[in-house]
Design an enzyme around this catalytic site. Structure first.
Site, PDB file in Angstrom:
ATOM      1  N   LYS A   1      52.889 -25.519   4.941  1.00 56.30           N
ATOM      2  CA  LYS A   1      53.676 -25.758   3.722  1.00 56.30           C
ATOM      3  C   LYS A   1      53.155 -26.971   2.954  1.00 56.30           C
ATOM      4  O   LYS A   1      53.745 -27.376   1.963  1.00 56.30           O
ATOM      5  CB  LYS A   1      55.145 -26.014   4.094  1.00 56.30           C
ATOM      6  CG  LYS A   1      55.818 -24.902   4.855  1.00 56.30           C
ATOM      7  CD  LYS A   1      57.248 -25.325   5.195  1.00 56.30           C
ATOM      8  CE  LYS A   1      57.914 -24.330   6.118  1.00 56.30           C
ATOM      9  NZ  LYS A   1      59.198 -24.841   6.651  1.00 56.30           N
TER      10      LYS A   1
ATOM     11  N   ARG B   1      38.791 -26.798  26.656  1.00 61.22           N
ATOM     12  CA  ARG B   1      38.840 -27.680  27.820  1.00 61.22           C
ATOM     13  C   ARG B   1      39.633 -28.963  27.580  1.00 61.22           C
ATOM     14  O   ARG B   1      40.438 -29.348  28.428  1.00 61.22           O
ATOM     15  CB  ARG B   1      37.418 -28.090  28.246  1.00 61.22           C
ATOM     16  CG  ARG B   1      36.720 -27.068  29.086  1.00 61.22           C
ATOM     17  CD  ARG B   1      35.243 -27.098  28.833  1.00 61.22           C
ATOM     18  NE  ARG B   1      34.994 -26.587  27.495  1.00 61.22           N
ATOM     19  CZ  ARG B   1      34.811 -25.280  27.229  1.00 61.22           C
ATOM     20  NH1 ARG B   1      34.768 -24.423  28.185  1.00 61.22           N
ATOM     21  NH2 ARG B   1      34.642 -24.862  25.988  1.00 61.22           N
ATOM     22  N   THR B   2      39.407 -29.619  26.455  1.00 59.44           N
ATOM     23  CA  THR B   2      40.064 -30.924  26.276  1.00 59.44           C
ATOM     24  C   THR B   2      41.574 -30.737  26.204  1.00 59.44           C
ATOM     25  O   THR B   2      42.333 -31.409  26.907  1.00 59.44           O
ATOM     26  CB  THR B   2      39.516 -31.637  25.017  1.00 59.44           C
ATOM     27  OG1 THR B   2      38.097 -31.680  25.106  1.00 59.44           O
ATOM     28  CG2 THR B   2      40.046 -33.049  24.917  1.00 59.44           C
TER      29      THR B   2
ATOM     30  N   HIS C   1      33.814 -39.101  21.426  1.00 61.18           N
ATOM     31  CA  HIS C   1      34.699 -38.289  22.274  1.00 61.18           C
ATOM     32  C   HIS C   1      34.816 -39.066  23.593  1.00 61.18           C
ATOM     33  O   HIS C   1      34.227 -38.706  24.609  1.00 61.18           O
ATOM     34  CB  HIS C   1      34.044 -36.914  22.484  1.00 61.18           C
ATOM     35  CG  HIS C   1      34.932 -35.877  23.075  1.00 61.18           C
ATOM     36  ND1 HIS C   1      36.120 -36.166  23.716  1.00 61.18           N
ATOM     37  CD2 HIS C   1      34.803 -34.520  23.144  1.00 61.18           C
ATOM     38  CE1 HIS C   1      36.667 -35.029  24.138  1.00 61.18           C
ATOM     39  NE2 HIS C   1      35.896 -34.023  23.799  1.00 61.18           N
TER      40      HIS C   1
ATOM     41  N   ARG D   1      42.994 -34.685  18.234  1.00 58.00           N
ATOM     42  CA  ARG D   1      41.624 -34.300  17.860  1.00 58.00           C
ATOM     43  C   ARG D   1      41.603 -34.125  16.354  1.00 58.00           C
ATOM     44  O   ARG D   1      42.492 -33.479  15.788  1.00 58.00           O
ATOM     45  CB  ARG D   1      41.213 -33.004  18.557  1.00 58.00           C
ATOM     46  CG  ARG D   1      39.866 -32.511  18.080  1.00 58.00           C
ATOM     47  CD  ARG D   1      39.272 -31.452  18.956  1.00 58.00           C
ATOM     48  NE  ARG D   1      38.730 -32.041  20.175  1.00 58.00           N
ATOM     49  CZ  ARG D   1      37.968 -31.374  21.048  1.00 58.00           C
ATOM     50  NH1 ARG D   1      37.687 -30.100  20.836  1.00 58.00           N
ATOM     51  NH2 ARG D   1      37.497 -31.963  22.124  1.00 58.00           N
TER      52      ARG D   1
HETATM   53  C1  NCD Z   1      32.796 -30.938  22.860  1.00 52.33           C
HETATM   54  C2  NCD Z   1      33.455 -31.478  21.607  1.00 52.33           C
HETATM   55  O1  NCD Z   1      34.535 -31.031  21.221  1.00 52.33           O
HETATM   56  O2  NCD Z   1      32.878 -32.392  21.062  1.00 52.33           O
HETATM   57  N1  NCD Z   1      33.624 -30.091  23.606  1.00 52.33           N
HETATM   58  C3  NCD Z   1      34.456 -30.626  24.552  1.00 52.33           C
HETATM   59  O3  NCD Z   1      35.387 -31.326  24.242  1.00 52.33           O
HETATM   60  N2  NCD Z   1      34.190 -30.395  25.844  1.00 52.33           N
HETATM   61  C4  NCD Z   1      31.447 -30.373  22.606  1.00 52.33           C
HETATM   62  C5  NCD Z   1      31.285 -29.320  21.551  1.00 52.33           C
HETATM   63  O4  NCD Z   1      32.221 -28.899  20.907  1.00 52.33           O
HETATM   64  O5  NCD Z   1      30.149 -28.889  21.413  1.00 52.33           O
END
Ligand code: NCD
Length: 306
Positions: free
Chosen positions: A84, A56-57, A133, A105
């Site tokens: 590498k 999703r993100t 997050h 991320r």
């Molecule tokens: C969450 C995350 O990555 O922290 N997912 C998200 O971005 N919607 C929650 C999770 O991974 O459980």
């Protein structure tokens, strides 16, 4: 007036910043129906560098930039020069040469400031380890506001892995900027909310107490197995099911950042109080607002707000 270069955590946001993002998210939602595109970010490129899995993100950042009229580069670890032995920092410095804004991320908590210091383009924290997050918190706030019209006087129960669940950490901090909210936690022993996120407004409770509290929202999370030792991974289990939902007040909504594994039984999906996929949709418009603000398009946002 938006003046920040980066979007790294909830701590550096004011209530006014959040209200501004939510207001523009609402405007962007009304201006971008399915199939329509804006030209607010025409000629600009967003790059995503996700060093942890995401559905999703990553996809919502990608979709958000497309709908804003911009372009997107997705960096994926597999098949890149990371195989590498190239460092993350050199990878990020490289991606910076081709783009105007970056969403990162990262599995290690607290690395975002370092990346933001190293890169000249705006850096968005798309999740840093077990820490925060913040863009999820914004979409969660947008969802709550759309559901009940305000962000004050709420009773919210956080449910599940509160130790490693970074979405909970950001959301509780963000909700504290608003008035008189009360927070409760239901977590297996060992996965309680860390002290640094708990406060006077937070209380640990048992599953049986949930019904008495009559919460506005139950915010569930999966067990974050990837952050645990191998021995601990199968130690915990919990579930929200239809029988439990039956006992809850009609106004109590169930939220979840997703992915769901087995902590919410699919038998609750048809209940209108189950709203995680509304959260998913809201991620599109909140991330559009964030990208547009970080790329200094507030004038254009104001123009379409009239
Ligand atoms: C969450 C995350 O990555 O922290 N997912 C998200 O971005 N919607 C929650 C999770 O991974 O459980």
């Amino acid at each position: 007036m938006w003046e920040r270069k980066d979007f790294l955590d909830v701590d550096s946001l004011s209530k006014e910043d959040i209200e501004m993002i939510l207001d523009y998210s609402e405007v962007l939602e009304t201006h971008s129906g399915r199939g329509s595109k804006l030209d607010i970010c025409r000629g600009e490129i967003l790059v995503t560098a996700f060093f942890e899995p995401s559905t999703r993100t990553e996809k919502s950042f990608e979709a958000a930039m497309y709908v804003l009229g911009g372009d997107v580069l997705l960096h994926h670890e597999a098949g890149s020069s990371r195989d590498k032995g190239e460092s993350k920092l050199d990878t990020l410095r490289t991606l910076e040469q081709y783009s105007d804004i970056i969403a990162i991320r990262e599995p290690e908590a607290g690395m975002m400031q370092r990346y933001a210091d190293e890169l000249d383009i705006p850096v968005i924290n798309a999740g840093d380890g077990h820490n925060q997050h913040p863009t999820q918190a914004i979409l969660d706030l947008f969802t709550i506001k759309k559901e009940i019209g305000c962000l004050d006087d709420l009773k919210v129960i956080f449910f599940g892995d509160l130790k490693y669940g970074r979405t909970v950490h950001s959301l509780i901090k963000a909700l504290r900027l608003f008035g008189r909210n009360q927070f409760f936690g239901v977590a297996p022993r060992g996965l309680e909310l860390p002290q640094s996120f708990a406060g006077n407004d937070y209380e640990e409770i048992d599953m049986e107490d949930v019904i008495k509290i009559k919460p506005d929202f139950i915010y569930a999370t999966r067990i974050q197995k990837e952050r645990m030792s191998l021995d601990d991974r199968d130690k915990y289990s919990y579930e929200i099911n239809a029988a439990f939902l039956c006992k809850l007040p009609k106004h109590t909504k169930i939220m979840h950042p997703l992915p769901r594994v087995n902590e919410i039984n699919i038998e609750v999906d048809k209940d209108p109080r189950f709203i995680p996929f509304k959260q998913v949709r809201n991620g599109l418009h909140t991330r559009m607002a964030l990208i547009a603000l970080l790329l200094n398009h507030e004038d254009e946002l104001q123009k379409i707000s009239k």
